[in-house]
Motif scaffolding. Sequence first.
Motif, PDB file in Angstrom:
ATOM      1  N   ILE A  78       0.941  -1.266  -0.047  1.00 36.07           N
ATOM      2  CA  ILE A  78       0.063   0.012  -0.074  1.00 36.07           C
ATOM      3  C   ILE A  78       0.859   1.298   0.007  1.00 36.07           C
ATOM      4  O   ILE A  78       1.717   1.369   0.719  1.00 36.07           O
ATOM      5  CB  ILE A  78      -0.822   0.000   1.295  1.00 36.07           C
ATOM      6  N   THR A  79       0.700   2.298  -0.922  1.00 32.87           N
ATOM      7  CA  THR A  79       1.472   3.383  -1.010  1.00 32.87           C
ATOM      8  C   THR A  79       0.643   4.282  -0.305  1.00 32.87           C
ATOM      9  O   THR A  79      -0.439   4.380   0.313  1.00 32.87           O
ATOM     10  CB  THR A  79       1.363   3.812  -2.670  1.00 32.87           C
ATOM     11  N   GLU A  80       1.596   5.409  -0.006  1.00 27.75           N
ATOM     12  CA  GLU A  80       0.769   6.804   0.580  1.00 27.75           C
ATOM     13  C   GLU A  80      -0.064   7.376  -0.148  1.00 27.75           C
ATOM     14  O   GLU A  80      -1.070   7.748   0.498  1.00 27.75           O
ATOM     15  CB  GLU A  80       2.127   7.814   0.981  1.00 27.75           C
ATOM     16  N   PRO A 116       1.233   4.518   9.385  1.00 32.14           N
ATOM     17  CA  PRO A 116       2.678   3.716   9.222  1.00 32.14           C
ATOM     18  C   PRO A 116       2.545   2.460   9.487  1.00 32.14           C
ATOM     19  O   PRO A 116       3.383   1.724   9.090  1.00 32.14           O
ATOM     20  CB  PRO A 116       3.187   4.416  10.785  1.00 32.14           C
ATOM     21  N   ASP A 117       1.401   1.788   9.975  1.00 34.04           N
ATOM     22  CA  ASP A 117       1.035   0.265  10.089  1.00 34.04           C
ATOM     23  C   ASP A 117       0.662  -0.020   8.798  1.00 34.04           C
ATOM     24  O   ASP A 117       0.556  -1.240   8.619  1.00 34.04           O
ATOM     25  CB  ASP A 117       0.257   0.105  11.410  1.00 34.04           C
ATOM     26  N   VAL A 118      -0.107   0.906   7.977  1.00 34.35           N
ATOM     27  CA  VAL A 118      -0.555   0.236   6.741  1.00 34.35           C
ATOM     28  C   VAL A 118       0.139   0.435   5.590  1.00 34.35           C
ATOM     29  O   VAL A 118       0.139  -0.264   4.668  1.00 34.35           O
ATOM     30  CB  VAL A 118      -1.996   1.105   6.691  1.00 34.35           C
ATOM     31  N   VAL A 119       0.704   1.605   5.265  1.00 35.90           N
ATOM     32  CA  VAL A 119       1.826   2.058   4.127  1.00 35.90           C
ATOM     33  C   VAL A 119       2.824   1.074   4.376  1.00 35.90           C
ATOM     34  O   VAL A 119       3.551   0.823   5.271  1.00 35.90           O
ATOM     35  CB  VAL A 119       1.929   3.361   4.194  1.00 35.90           C
ATOM     36  N   ALA A 120       3.155   0.580   3.067  1.00 41.25           N
ATOM     37  CA  ALA A 120       4.430  -0.409   3.034  1.00 41.25           C
ATOM     38  C   ALA A 120       5.577   0.375   3.122  1.00 41.25           C
ATOM     39  O   ALA A 120       5.754   1.649   2.630  1.00 41.25           O
ATOM     40  CB  ALA A 120       4.385  -0.853   1.447  1.00 41.25           C
TER      41      ALA A 120
END
Length: 121
Positions: A78-80, A116-120
């Motif tokens: 997942i990107t920003e 921070p926990d979701v984005v790669a």
Amino acid sequence: MSEAQSIYARIGGQEAVEAVVSDFYDRVFDDPLLEPYFEDTDREALYAHQVQFISSVAGGPVSYDGADMQQAHEGMGITEEAFGRVATYLEDALRENDVPEDDVDAILKEVGALEPDVVAQ
């Protein structure tokens, strides 16, 4: 109404949360950037988890029992940009369903803290 009333109660409880989540996923699933993230996803299970998650974030009588955010999104790349778009769609769905501005802000703050926990990395 009590000032100590939860966001969940102020916005209309489960029915309101379900309306927000339904509108949210209508937007998410219609976005070509986000579509690949959901190709092999059980959408009914995802919907149920999202209702549970938003209810919990909004102070409802529900505890989120899904995987933690980092574990749930691990390996998805997942990107920003994708995270930002999802957050925008949630904001739009909250506003579309007449959630008061202060409550929209409070929910988005909780969701934003999860970036921070979701984005790669």
